[in-house]
Design an enzyme around this catalytic site. Structure first.
Site, PDB file in Angstrom:
ATOM      1  N   GLU A 177    -142.840  57.022  -8.217  1.00 29.96           N
ATOM      2  CA  GLU A 177    -142.468  57.142  -9.539  1.00 29.96           C
ATOM      3  C   GLU A 177    -143.104  55.375 -10.861  1.00 29.96           C
ATOM      4  OE1 GLU A 177    -138.368  57.888 -10.073  1.00 29.96           O
ATOM      5  OE2 GLU A 177    -138.854  59.287  -9.125  1.00 29.96           O
ATOM      6  N   ALA A 232    -128.453  59.454  -3.970  1.00 29.32           N
ATOM      7  CA  ALA A 232    -127.559  59.996  -4.626  1.00 29.32           C
ATOM      8  C   ALA A 232    -126.467  61.149  -4.140  1.00 29.32           C
ATOM      9  CB  ALA A 232    -127.296  59.305  -5.687  1.00 29.32           C
TER      10      ALA A 232
END
Length: 347
Positions: A83, A228
């Site tokens: 990314e 997460a």
């Protein structure tokens, strides 16, 4: 075990969720030359470094210096590295085209380097290969199977090849924060606390570890990933375990992680998404990524605002203000002529 000090706080149950930090694989001196991306402050620092390099390259007449300033190296081809490389490619192209007139774009190089043989190794081969192709289409040089041997403030040693660069970003391995040593618990290779099926610490049933600081292997062939969703699900589970104990329940089912999928975005309009049987890539993957992140926002008003901003930025390639606020600059000294004029005015 935990040691007692004047600042100790008593507890009935302790939940450790101290997260992880980047690991430089024993080369901690690299940290001063290769910033990491763990916080908003880190992201702003990296952004400012990129803009500062463009500013310096715009003013420089030294070709070697310009090439070093415009060579950006991202170490680690996991989701963060992929990314980051894609974002730098998109950002650099837009900034150089709109804001800088003297820079020759042929000097721009963006490299993504990985010691392993594949990018996005946690993804299926189909999506991993697509990510590499998409990055190369953006102009990113992808180097796989080439370990970094040295990092300095002037570049990196990639295998046996020296690459000059003033911007190296570390997105490689991570390790848990040293919570295991705080409580005298057994730790995995990445220093994460090895936990029981209910996320408690062996031999210390009133202490729990969740998220990146926990190594949960029960029922799995390998530890759960440091993402997460794992931490969130473990947090909800441990809250239920503590509540059940308070109510006197002793039989508690083990934690089970529900994998909702994994995503990685690659620049503008490209992403990969692995939902198990469903795999998406390209623009469809990017739409899925956008929708998921949009739905994770708190309320309807936030989602609407972000959606409108994203839409405007996507169609217009709009950008936010590009301000350099963190660079410490020396106070300019007056020239001799200015000094003389100031002296004369005082006399």
């Amino acid at each position: 075990m935990l040691t007692k000090t004047d600042d100790d706080l008593p507890y009935d149950y302790l939940v450790l969720a101290t997260g992880a930090d980047y690991s430089f694989f024993g080369n901690d001196e690299w940290a001063q030359h290769a910033p990491v991306l763990k916080s908003l402050e880190d992201a702003l620092t990296i952004r400012e470094k990129l803009l500062s390099n463009f500013e310096q390259a715009e003013r420089s007449k030294d070709i070697a210096q310009i090439q070093g300033l415009l060579t950006f190296i991202v170490v680690g081809a996991g989701p963060t590295g992929v990314e980051m490389a894609g974002a730098i490619a998109e950002f650099a192209k837009t900034a150089l085209t709109r804001d800088f007139k003297s820079i020759d774009t042929k000097h721009l190089r963006i490299l993504l380097v990985e010691a392993g043989s594949t990018a996005l190794s946690a993804f299926p081969e189909e999506l991993s290969s697509y990510a590499v192709r998409a990055l190369r289409a953006l102009g990113v040089e992808v180097h796989l199977g080439r370990p970094v041997k040295a990092i300095t403030d002037s570049g990196i040693l990639l295998g046996n090849t020296w690459i000059a660069s003033s911007s190296v970003i570390w997105c490689a391995g991570t390790q848990a924060r040293p919570a295991a040593t705080w409580i005298g618990a057994d730790a995995a290779r990445n220093k994460a606390i090895i936990v029981n099926a209910d996320c408690s610490v062996p031999g210390q049933p009133d202490i729990f570890a969740i998220g990146d600081v926990a190594s949960y292997q029960t029922g799995f062939n390998h530890p759960l990933p440091g993402i997460a969703p794992v931490a969130k699900q473990q947090g909800v589970y441990v809250a239920g375990v503590i509540l059940a104990r308070i109510r006197g329940k002793t039989s508690i089912p083990p934690f089970k992680y529900r994998n909702w999928g994994t995503m990685a975005v690659i620049g503008r309009s490209h992403a990969v998404a692995d939902f198990g049987k469903i795999r998406l890539k390209g623009f469809i993957g990017w739409l899925a990524w956008s929708l998921v992140h949009l739905m994770l926002l708190v309320d309807f008003r936030s989602r609407t605002s972000v959606y409108l901003n994203w839409s405007w930025a996507w169609f217009t390639r709009g950008r936010s203000a590009r301000l350099l606020t963190g660079v410490q600059r020396k106070k300019p000294q007056p020239t001799r002529a200015v000094y003389d004029s100031l002296t004369d005015s005082k006399n």
